[in-house]
Design a protein around this motif. Structure first.
Motif, PDB file in Angstrom:
ATOM      1  N   LEU A   1      69.167  12.456  44.902  1.00 41.21           N
ATOM      2  CA  LEU A   1      70.441  13.089  44.557  1.00 41.21           C
ATOM      3  C   LEU A   1      70.278  14.587  44.292  1.00 41.21           C
ATOM      4  N   ARG A   2      69.104  15.102  44.636  1.00 44.50           N
ATOM      5  CA  ARG A   2      68.811  16.540  44.560  1.00 44.50           C
ATOM      6  C   ARG A   2      68.934  17.105  43.144  1.00 44.50           C
ATOM      7  N   ILE A   3      68.434  16.325  42.204  1.00 41.26           N
ATOM      8  CA  ILE A   3      68.442  16.789  40.828  1.00 41.26           C
ATOM      9  C   ILE A   3      67.089  16.506  40.156  1.00 41.26           C
ATOM     10  N   GLY A   4      66.090  16.232  40.961  1.00 41.51           N
ATOM     11  CA  GLY A   4      64.770  15.928  40.428  1.00 41.51           C
ATOM     12  C   GLY A   4      64.182  17.042  39.594  1.00 41.51           C
ATOM     13  N   ALA A   5      64.497  18.281  39.935  1.00 38.99           N
ATOM     14  CA  ALA A   5      63.965  19.422  39.197  1.00 38.99           C
ATOM     15  C   ALA A   5      64.489  19.485  37.759  1.00 38.99           C
ATOM     16  N   ARG A   6      65.545  18.730  37.479  1.00 38.08           N
ATOM     17  CA  ARG A   6      66.155  18.744  36.146  1.00 38.08           C
ATOM     18  C   ARG A   6      65.838  17.452  35.372  1.00 38.08           C
ATOM     19  N   ALA A   7      64.852  16.702  35.849  1.00 44.27           N
ATOM     20  CA  ALA A   7      64.558  15.385  35.284  1.00 44.27           C
ATOM     21  C   ALA A   7      64.207  15.424  33.799  1.00 44.27           C
ATOM     22  N   THR A   8      63.586  16.488  33.338  1.00 40.08           N
ATOM     23  CA  THR A   8      63.148  16.554  31.937  1.00 40.08           C
ATOM     24  C   THR A   8      64.197  17.181  31.014  1.00 40.08           C
ATOM     25  N   HIS A   9      65.349  17.495  31.565  1.00 39.94           N
ATOM     26  CA  HIS A   9      66.413  18.110  30.765  1.00 39.94           C
ATOM     27  C   HIS A   9      67.320  17.044  30.153  1.00 39.94           C
ATOM     28  N   ARG A  10      67.802  17.327  28.953  1.00 40.16           N
ATOM     29  CA  ARG A  10      68.762  16.445  28.310  1.00 40.16           C
ATOM     30  C   ARG A  10      70.174  16.767  28.811  1.00 40.16           C
ATOM     31  N   PRO A  11      71.132  15.834  28.649  1.00 38.07           N
ATOM     32  CA  PRO A  11      72.480  16.031  29.188  1.00 38.07           C
ATOM     33  C   PRO A  11      73.128  17.361  28.819  1.00 38.07           C
ATOM     34  N   ALA A  12      72.936  17.815  27.586  1.00 41.80           N
ATOM     35  CA  ALA A  12      73.564  19.060  27.148  1.00 41.80           C
ATOM     36  C   ALA A  12      73.029  20.277  27.909  1.00 41.80           C
ATOM     37  N   GLU A  13      71.878  20.122  28.534  1.00 41.70           N
ATOM     38  CA  GLU A  13      71.260  21.224  29.280  1.00 41.70           C
ATOM     39  C   GLU A  13      71.622  21.181  30.766  1.00 41.70           C
ATOM     40  N   LEU A  14      72.455  20.206  31.149  1.00 43.45           N
ATOM     41  CA  LEU A  14      72.843  20.046  32.552  1.00 43.45           C
ATOM     42  C   LEU A  14      74.283  20.487  32.770  1.00 43.45           C
ATOM     43  N   SER A  15      74.584  20.917  33.982  1.00 43.86           N
ATOM     44  CA  SER A  15      75.964  21.243  34.337  1.00 43.86           C
ATOM     45  C   SER A  15      76.758  19.955  34.512  1.00 43.86           C
ATOM     46  N   GLY A  16      78.073  20.082  34.639  1.00 37.02           N
ATOM     47  CA  GLY A  16      78.910  18.903  34.822  1.00 37.02           C
ATOM     48  C   GLY A  16      78.545  18.121  36.070  1.00 37.02           C
ATOM     49  N   GLY A  17      78.295  18.836  37.159  1.00 40.65           N
ATOM     50  CA  GLY A  17      77.912  18.172  38.394  1.00 40.65           C
ATOM     51  C   GLY A  17      76.567  17.477  38.286  1.00 40.65           C
ATOM     52  N   GLU A  18      75.639  18.123  37.578  1.00 47.39           N
ATOM     53  CA  GLU A  18      74.321  17.513  37.385  1.00 47.39           C
ATOM     54  C   GLU A  18      74.421  16.267  36.514  1.00 47.39           C
ATOM     55  N   GLN A  19      75.254  16.330  35.481  1.00 43.55           N
ATOM     56  CA  GLN A  19      75.451  15.165  34.617  1.00 43.55           C
ATOM     57  C   GLN A  19      75.981  13.979  35.415  1.00 43.55           C
ATOM     58  N   GLN A  20      76.936  14.227  36.310  1.00 52.17           N
ATOM     59  CA  GLN A  20      77.501  13.129  37.083  1.00 52.17           C
ATOM     60  C   GLN A  20      76.489  12.576  38.090  1.00 52.17           C
ATOM     61  N   ARG A  21      75.629  13.416  38.619  1.00 53.89           N
ATOM     62  CA  ARG A  21      74.584  12.905  39.523  1.00 53.89           C
ATOM     63  C   ARG A  21      73.618  11.992  38.771  1.00 53.89           C
ATOM     64  N   VAL A  22      73.287  12.368  37.553  1.00 50.88           N
ATOM     65  CA  VAL A  22      72.427  11.512  36.740  1.00 50.88           C
ATOM     66  C   VAL A  22      73.147  10.198  36.439  1.00 50.88           C
ATOM     67  N   ALA A  23      74.454  10.282  36.149  1.00 51.28           N
ATOM     68  CA  ALA A  23      75.228   9.072  35.871  1.00 51.28           C
ATOM     69  C   ALA A  23      75.255   8.144  37.090  1.00 51.28           C
ATOM     70  N   ILE A  24      75.360   8.727  38.283  1.00 47.67           N
ATOM     71  CA  ILE A  24      75.335   7.930  39.507  1.00 47.67           C
ATOM     72  C   ILE A  24      73.964   7.273  39.672  1.00 47.67           C
ATOM     73  N   ALA A  25      72.905   8.052  39.452  1.00 43.10           N
ATOM     74  CA  ALA A  25      71.549   7.502  39.555  1.00 43.10           C
ATOM     75  C   ALA A  25      71.353   6.349  38.586  1.00 43.10           C
TER      76      ALA A  25
END
Length: 228
Positions: A134-158
């Motif tokens: 989902l092209r968000i692997g580089a943000r794997a160690t970040h907590r939700p508050a450190e992610l953008s809205g789009g990144e948060q939803q990609r994690v939710a999908i994963a």
């Protein structure tokens, strides 16, 4: 012909309001969802989209009719059995990501797998594969508050597909995002569905995204019908 992975047969859903008035949301609703199919659920607010998703996802019991999942009727299942089916066969994505704030993106995706019994190492390996896909692997160690809205939803999908469910039910998954970010998130979701053969029912007010799906349905007078 391929058998539907999710089927609603004559499903009824009613709520009793204050004062005793009965509100009918679903009234003999019929619906089939096949593997690899993306269906848009488009209907006005208050028409019953969330009720339909909750009933199809075994979060609510129908007042009549039956929900079939992979050819098995779910009406007589106990609460524990329904929970088990949701855990293994159904993934949910909501308008708000509902990620656990104290955990990283990787941990949020790994935890559902560990709850199901997968060892931590294997769960984290699969979580990383999904985040990379989902092209968000580089943000794997970040907590939700450190992610953008789009990144948060990609994690939710994963997280929703981490246990390889049969069905994905999404309730306005891009509703909180700007048009450009919505398009990127939907691109990732569509690629995942097409690649995995997952069946997806997605409630949305975004007609541009709805037009990209295989077909559109709506709720009218408690029935599920084709949308124009």
């Amino acid at each position: 012909m391929v058998e539907p992975v999710l089927e609603l047969k004559g499903v009824e859903r009613r709520y009793r309001e204050a004062g005793g008035t009965v509100l009918t949301i679903l009234d003999g609703a019929d619906f089939k969802l096949h593997p690899g199919e993306m269906v848009a659920l488009v209907a006005p607010s208050g028409a019953g989209k969330s009720t339909l998703l909750h009933t199809a996802g075994l979060l609510e019991r129908p007042d009549g009719g039956e929900v079939w999942l992979k050819g098995k009727a779910c009406g007589t299942l106990s609460d524990d059995q329904r929970t088990a089916r949701r855990r293994t066969d159904i993934g949910f994505v909501y308008q708000f990501h509902h990620l656990l704030p104290e955990f990283t993106a990787l941990e949020n995706v790994a935890i559902p797998q560990m709850v199901r019994g997968l060892p931590r190492k294997q769960a984290e390996e699969r979580a990383m594969q999904l985040l990379d896909y989902l092209r968000i692997g580089a943000r794997a160690t970040h907590r939700p508050a450190e992610l953008s809205g789009g990144e948060q939803q990609r994690v939710a999908i994963a997280r929703a597909v981490a246990n390889a469910p049969l069905v994905l039910l999404a309730d306005e998954p891009t509703g909180n995002l700007d048009p450009v970010t919505s398009g990127h998130v939907f691109d990732a979701l569509e690629a995942l569905v097409r690649q995995s053969g997952l069946a997806a029912l997605i409630a949305t007010h975004n007609f541009a995204l709805a037009d990209r799906m295989d077909r559109k349905v709506t709720i009218e007078n408690g029935k599920i019908i084709a949308a124009s």
